[in-house]
Structures are given as C-alpha cells and as structure tokens.
Design a protein around this motif. Structure first.
Motif, PDB file in Angstrom:
ATOM      1  N   PRO A  37       3.907   7.218   8.898  1.00 34.77           N
ATOM      2  CA  PRO A  37       2.416   7.189   9.358  1.00 34.77           C
ATOM      3  C   PRO A  37       1.594   5.849   9.627  1.00 34.77           C
ATOM      4  CG  PRO A  37       2.926   7.524   7.127  1.00 34.77           C
ATOM      5  CD  PRO A  37       4.398   7.403   7.450  1.00 34.77           C
ATOM      6  N   LEU A  38       1.716   5.425  10.891  1.00 35.83           N
ATOM      7  CA  LEU A  38       0.888   4.188  11.045  1.00 35.83           C
ATOM      8  C   LEU A  38      -0.272   4.469  10.829  1.00 35.83           C
ATOM      9  CD1 LEU A  38       2.922   2.942  13.644  1.00 35.83           C
ATOM     10  CD2 LEU A  38       2.942   2.325  11.224  1.00 35.83           C
ATOM     11  N   ALA A  39      -1.048   4.785  11.027  1.00 38.73           N
ATOM     12  CA  ALA A  39      -2.179   5.267  10.986  1.00 38.73           C
ATOM     13  C   ALA A  39      -2.651   5.246   9.145  1.00 38.73           C
ATOM     14  CB  ALA A  39      -2.723   6.899  11.888  1.00 38.73           C
ATOM     15  N   GLY A  40      -1.978   5.994   8.986  1.00 42.75           N
ATOM     16  CA  GLY A  40      -2.369   5.855   7.728  1.00 42.75           C
ATOM     17  C   GLY A  40      -2.575   4.503   6.509  1.00 42.75           C
ATOM     18  N   PHE A  41      -1.057   3.934   7.370  1.00 46.76           N
ATOM     19  CA  PHE A  41      -0.663   2.640   6.632  1.00 46.76           C
ATOM     20  C   PHE A  41      -1.598   1.639   6.960  1.00 46.76           C
ATOM     21  CE2 PHE A  41       3.552   3.568   5.579  1.00 46.76           C
ATOM     22  CZ  PHE A  41       3.665   3.427   4.614  1.00 46.76           C
ATOM     23  N   ALA A  42      -2.581   1.936   8.004  1.00 47.09           N
ATOM     24  CA  ALA A  42      -3.182   0.548   9.064  1.00 47.09           C
ATOM     25  C   ALA A  42      -4.735   1.085   8.155  1.00 47.09           C
ATOM     26  CB  ALA A  42      -3.926   1.604  10.333  1.00 47.09           C
ATOM     27  N   ALA A  43      -4.918   2.233   8.166  1.00 54.19           N
ATOM     28  CA  ALA A  43      -6.075   2.624   6.881  1.00 54.19           C
ATOM     29  C   ALA A  43      -5.847   2.237   5.272  1.00 54.19           C
ATOM     30  CB  ALA A  43      -6.981   4.034   6.987  1.00 54.19           C
ATOM     31  N   VAL A  44      -5.146   1.809   4.490  1.00 50.77           N
ATOM     32  CA  VAL A  44      -4.790   1.692   3.779  1.00 50.77           C
ATOM     33  C   VAL A  44      -5.092  -0.056   4.098  1.00 50.77           C
ATOM     34  CG1 VAL A  44      -2.940   0.413   1.815  1.00 50.77           C
ATOM     35  CG2 VAL A  44      -3.711   3.263   2.606  1.00 50.77           C
ATOM     36  N   ALA A  45      -4.871  -0.860   4.511  1.00 53.76           N
ATOM     37  CA  ALA A  45      -4.808  -1.975   5.386  1.00 53.76           C
ATOM     38  C   ALA A  45      -5.692  -2.421   5.436  1.00 53.76           C
ATOM     39  CB  ALA A  45      -3.457  -2.289   6.077  1.00 53.76           C
ATOM     40  N   ALA A  46      -6.997  -1.974   5.780  1.00 51.15           N
ATOM     41  CA  ALA A  46      -8.188  -2.089   6.237  1.00 51.15           C
ATOM     42  C   ALA A  46      -9.541  -1.832   4.975  1.00 51.15           C
ATOM     43  CB  ALA A  46      -8.561  -1.379   7.188  1.00 51.15           C
ATOM     44  N   LEU A  47      -8.471  -0.644   4.025  1.00 49.32           N
ATOM     45  CA  LEU A  47      -9.322  -0.920   3.004  1.00 49.32           C
ATOM     46  C   LEU A  47      -9.417  -1.682   1.905  1.00 49.32           C
ATOM     47  CD1 LEU A  47      -9.051   3.101   2.674  1.00 49.32           C
ATOM     48  CD2 LEU A  47     -11.605   1.594   3.520  1.00 49.32           C
ATOM     49  N   THR A  48      -7.979  -2.173   1.698  1.00 51.15           N
ATOM     50  CA  THR A  48      -7.503  -3.129   0.696  1.00 51.15           C
ATOM     51  C   THR A  48      -7.454  -4.562   1.004  1.00 51.15           C
ATOM     52  OG1 THR A  48      -5.415  -2.661   1.008  1.00 51.15           O
ATOM     53  CG2 THR A  48      -6.388  -1.162  -0.047  1.00 51.15           C
ATOM     54  N   ALA A  49      -7.724  -5.450   2.101  1.00 55.06           N
ATOM     55  CA  ALA A  49      -7.665  -6.749   2.715  1.00 55.06           C
ATOM     56  C   ALA A  49      -8.392  -6.905   3.385  1.00 55.06           C
ATOM     57  CB  ALA A  49      -6.315  -7.049   3.349  1.00 55.06           C
ATOM     58  N   THR A  50      -8.991  -8.411   3.851  1.00 53.00           N
ATOM     59  CA  THR A  50      -9.726  -8.838   4.595  1.00 53.00           C
ATOM     60  C   THR A  50      -9.441  -8.337   6.055  1.00 53.00           C
ATOM     61  OG1 THR A  50      -8.552 -11.003   4.975  1.00 53.00           O
ATOM     62  CG2 THR A  50     -10.262 -10.892   2.783  1.00 53.00           C
ATOM     63  N   GLY A  59       0.129  -4.951  11.374  1.00 54.93           N
ATOM     64  CA  GLY A  59       1.878  -5.926  12.155  1.00 54.93           C
ATOM     65  C   GLY A  59       2.551  -5.558  11.369  1.00 54.93           C
ATOM     66  N   ALA A  60       3.306  -6.941   9.907  1.00 54.70           N
ATOM     67  CA  ALA A  60       4.187  -6.297   8.993  1.00 54.70           C
ATOM     68  C   ALA A  60       4.215  -5.219   9.226  1.00 54.70           C
ATOM     69  CB  ALA A  60       3.916  -6.844   8.098  1.00 54.70           C
ATOM     70  N   VAL A  61       3.934  -3.626   8.591  1.00 57.89           N
ATOM     71  CA  VAL A  61       4.531  -2.395   8.555  1.00 57.89           C
ATOM     72  C   VAL A  61       4.999  -2.232   9.636  1.00 57.89           C
ATOM     73  CG1 VAL A  61       3.457  -0.179   8.379  1.00 57.89           C
ATOM     74  CG2 VAL A  61       2.651  -1.977   6.175  1.00 57.89           C
ATOM     75  N   GLY A  89       3.008  -0.514  18.473  1.00 51.43           N
ATOM     76  CA  GLY A  89       1.677  -1.497  17.411  1.00 51.43           C
ATOM     77  C   GLY A  89       0.510  -1.675  18.570  1.00 51.43           C
ATOM     78  N   VAL A  90       0.326  -1.862  19.342  1.00 47.92           N
ATOM     79  CA  VAL A  90      -0.885  -2.048  19.722  1.00 47.92           C
ATOM     80  C   VAL A  90      -1.760  -1.063  19.173  1.00 47.92           C
ATOM     81  CG1 VAL A  90      -2.696  -2.102  21.604  1.00 47.92           C
ATOM     82  CG2 VAL A  90      -0.424  -3.512  21.294  1.00 47.92           C
ATOM     83  N   ILE A  91      -1.426   0.575  19.105  1.00 46.43           N
ATOM     84  CA  ILE A  91      -2.184   1.385  19.110  1.00 46.43           C
ATOM     85  C   ILE A  91      -2.614   1.372  17.015  1.00 46.43           C
ATOM     86  CG2 ILE A  91      -2.265   4.132  18.376  1.00 46.43           C
ATOM     87  CD1 ILE A  91      -0.585   4.026  21.669  1.00 46.43           C
ATOM     88  N   ALA A  92      -1.694   0.888  16.571  1.00 48.71           N
ATOM     89  CA  ALA A  92      -1.524   1.284  15.093  1.00 48.71           C
ATOM     90  C   ALA A  92      -3.003  -0.290  14.559  1.00 48.71           C
ATOM     91  CB  ALA A  92      -0.425   0.590  14.451  1.00 48.71           C
ATOM     92  N   LEU A  93      -2.810  -0.983  15.189  1.00 43.51           N
ATOM     93  CA  LEU A  93      -3.237  -2.663  15.437  1.00 43.51           C
ATOM     94  C   LEU A  93      -5.546  -2.045  14.925  1.00 43.51           C
ATOM     95  CD1 LEU A  93      -1.647  -5.591  16.404  1.00 43.51           C
ATOM     96  CD2 LEU A  93      -2.202  -5.443  14.532  1.00 43.51           C
TER      97      LEU A  93
END
Length: 157
Positions: A37-50, A59-61, A89-93
C-alpha cells in the motif's frame, strides 16, 4: 531500565520511525507480494515528517518494496516490469506530495483524512492513467473485477 522516548534525540527518533516504516514495507511486500500500500505509506510519511523527509521516507519505502520484489520474490527483469517499478516510485512520490499539501492545508482529523484520501485518489488515478497510456487495457479496473479479486484474496487467507 527503559528510556522515555522524549529523552531520545529527534534525529534518532526519526531514524527509528524511518526504520519502522521501511520494515513495515518489507513485511507487507512479502505478505502481499506486489500489492504494497504505497499510497498509505506516502500519506503516513506526509503526516509525520517534514516535506523533504516525507519524500525521502516514501522513496525508501518504495525502494525496499522493489528490493524485496527483485531479490526475494523473483520479479521478472523485462522492460515493462522495470518501467512499472519506476512508475510506481514516481506515483508514490506524487501521492506523498498531494497528501502533504492537504495535510498542511487542514488541521487535525480533517487534515489526516484529506491526506489519506488525496494520496489514494492520486495513486489510483495515476496507476489507471499509466495503464491506459501503455495500452495494457483498463478492464481489470472495473468494479466486478476489483470486488471479485478482493473476495478471492480474502478467501485465500
């Protein structure tokens, strides 16, 4: 003796959080094969980091998912598979960026909800667009196929 999280430096806390997300990516890559679930990981990253850190985390995920796929799950190395790996990868970013934009625009629960919704909509829309652009056909995006695939996957477990 345990040390409270507040006594750990912010750099170490971020490294622990990054390792947790990447570890979860590796586990989900193994468990779900290619449906991480790359979209979920992307959202969690966006909510918890700069912004910068969220993009690096996403990108690491993605990289961890690709590494598991190619080194352990024997993904084929044909051009289309390599293309899709890069495209995801691009879509996840882009999903991370959209989630971050809405998370910064709204606060609290509304911001979190908007971030997850934006990441999911951007991710799925771009996967559909790339699928259509590559000429692979979008028949597998219809509701009967998606729902039967979900039911089949649930029954296999």
């Amino acid at each position: 003796m345990t040390m409270p999280l507040s006594m750990i430096s912010s750099d170490r806390r971020f490294a622990l959080w990054a390792a947790t997300l990447v570890g979860a990516s590796v586990l989900s890559s193994v468990a779900l094969t290619c449906a991480v679930p790359l979209a979920g990981f992307a959202a969690v990253a966006a909510l918890t980091a700069t912004r910068r850190a969220a993009l690096l985390l996403t990108g690491a995920v993605w990289f961890a998912n690709q590494a598991v796929g190619f080194f352990f799950l024997q993904y084929p190395t044909d051009p289309m598979t390599l293309f899709w790996g890069g495209a995801l990868g691009v879509i996840a970013l882009l999903s991370c960026e959209s989630a971050g934009l809405l998370a910064r625009r709204f606060q609290g629960f509304a911001g979190g909800f908007a971030a997850f919704l934006a990441a999911f909509v951007v991710y799925e829309s771009l996967v559909l667009a790339v699928t259509a652009a590559t000429g692979l056909g979008v028949d597998h995006f219809t509701a009967p196929v998606v729902s039967s695939s979900s039911i089949s996957a649930a029954l296999r477990r």
